[in-house]
Design a protein around this motif. Structure first.
Motif, PDB file in Angstrom:
ATOM      1  N   ILE A   1      48.428 -39.813 112.999  1.00 47.43           N
ATOM      2  CA  ILE A   1      47.622 -40.911 112.456  1.00 47.43           C
ATOM      3  C   ILE A   1      48.000 -41.101 110.986  1.00 47.43           C
ATOM      4  CG2 ILE A   1      45.264 -41.608 111.854  1.00 47.43           C
ATOM      5  CD1 ILE A   1      44.271 -40.053 114.267  1.00 47.43           C
TER       6      ILE A   1
ATOM      7  N   CYS B   1      45.448 -39.479 118.832  1.00 45.81           N
ATOM      8  CA  CYS B   1      45.705 -40.650 119.674  1.00 45.81           C
ATOM      9  C   CYS B   1      45.389 -40.265 121.108  1.00 45.81           C
ATOM     10  CB  CYS B   1      47.159 -41.077 119.540  1.00 45.81           C
ATOM     11  SG  CYS B   1      47.562 -41.523 117.843  1.00 45.81           S
TER      12      CYS B   1
ATOM     13  N   TYR C   1      41.519 -44.659 117.874  1.00 47.90           N
ATOM     14  CA  TYR C   1      41.777 -43.227 118.032  1.00 47.90           C
ATOM     15  C   TYR C   1      40.673 -42.590 118.864  1.00 47.90           C
ATOM     16  CZ  TYR C   1      44.904 -44.395 114.204  1.00 47.90           C
ATOM     17  OH  TYR C   1      45.871 -44.990 113.443  1.00 47.90           O
TER      18      TYR C   1
END
Lengths: 170, 170
Positions: free
Chosen positions: A21, A148, A111
């Motif tokens: 991320i 993720c 996410y």
């Protein structure tokens, strides 16, 4: 994402792809946390962002329920500095509202995340204090594992229970 | 309302017009609360919705900081049934995430709300237990005062504090 959709479709996510991320999204998640209410607006929270995956095995050793970290992108350890409290004994509530905002923000960015409790387990709190050499006035509240998501979220199930809602009396 | 706008513009609202909120919107606010995460998914929350304004003076007597109720539409007393907990000692965290969802939902519907703590103040908890004749296993966590806001919300102020965000170590 629309607010009510976000509130009703957020789920705890424990399986991730391993993808990273971007730091600016982690910042956005934390910023959303800081907009939580807190007792007498003390905002006692601190955040330890762990993006160094070489530390993940250590974290999995000191917390029994974060095997999900193995495929995650970041861990964020939410702490409170109790010396900032104006109304002592509320830091664990303040941090809970804060992490809820963070979980919603992670979901809104696409996410997945899960809240793993540190408080009130005294042994976990102590291990995090020692590992991160937290100041005396600081306590670890929870760890948010974020990454993720590997799988689509499960379908929304109705959570409202009529028998838990009482009108004007218990 | 968009999620991030909601997260960043929600504020504690303590002045209301006195206008009434429809019951279906109160239901929606509570439903959003039930989508909060809870330790081992115990969902220990119960809700006492007070729409009978003749009870408001009593509530203002048993809680020292809810004079805002005078012009509000509803009070929602958030309680937890500790006998539902799978991981004892987490109910106050679960309820804090729940009320945060409710505060966001109220904001998203255009209402204003404020979280007034009952836990951890032992005297307040006891007064609410007595007033509502709560079962032995049930504790009052907080009261959400909700209504139609009298004034526009104050401008958003930046809450993010770089010095509270630590990378990989304290």
């Amino acid at each position: 994402m629309e607010l009510f959709q976000a509130l009703k479709t957020r789920r705890s996510v424990r399986e991730f792809t391993g993808a990273r991320i971007p730091a600016e999204d982690i910042r956005e998640i934390i910023e959303c946390g800081t907009y939580a209410p807190s007792a007498l607006n003390a905002q006692p929270w601190h955040f330890i962002v762990v993006d160094d995956t070489s530390l993940f095995p250590d974290l999995m050793k000191i917390h029994p329920y974060i095997s999900s970290l193995g495929s995650a992108s970041h861990a964020i350890i939410l702490c409170a500095d109790k010396s900032l409290e104006h109304a002592p004994g509320n830091w664990m509530l303040d941090c809970s509202a804060c992490i809820q905002n963070m979980l919603l923000a992670a979901h809104g960015l696409g996410y997945g995340a899960v809240w793993a409790g540190i408080y009130p387990a005294a042994d976990r709190m102590e291990r995090f204090s020692q590992y991160f050499k937290l100041p005396e006035s600081v306590s670890a509240h929870s760890i948010m594992v974020v990454g993720c998501p590997k799988n689509p979220l499960p379908l929304v199930t109705d959570r409202y229970r009529e028998e838990k809602v009482h009108l004007n009396k218990w």
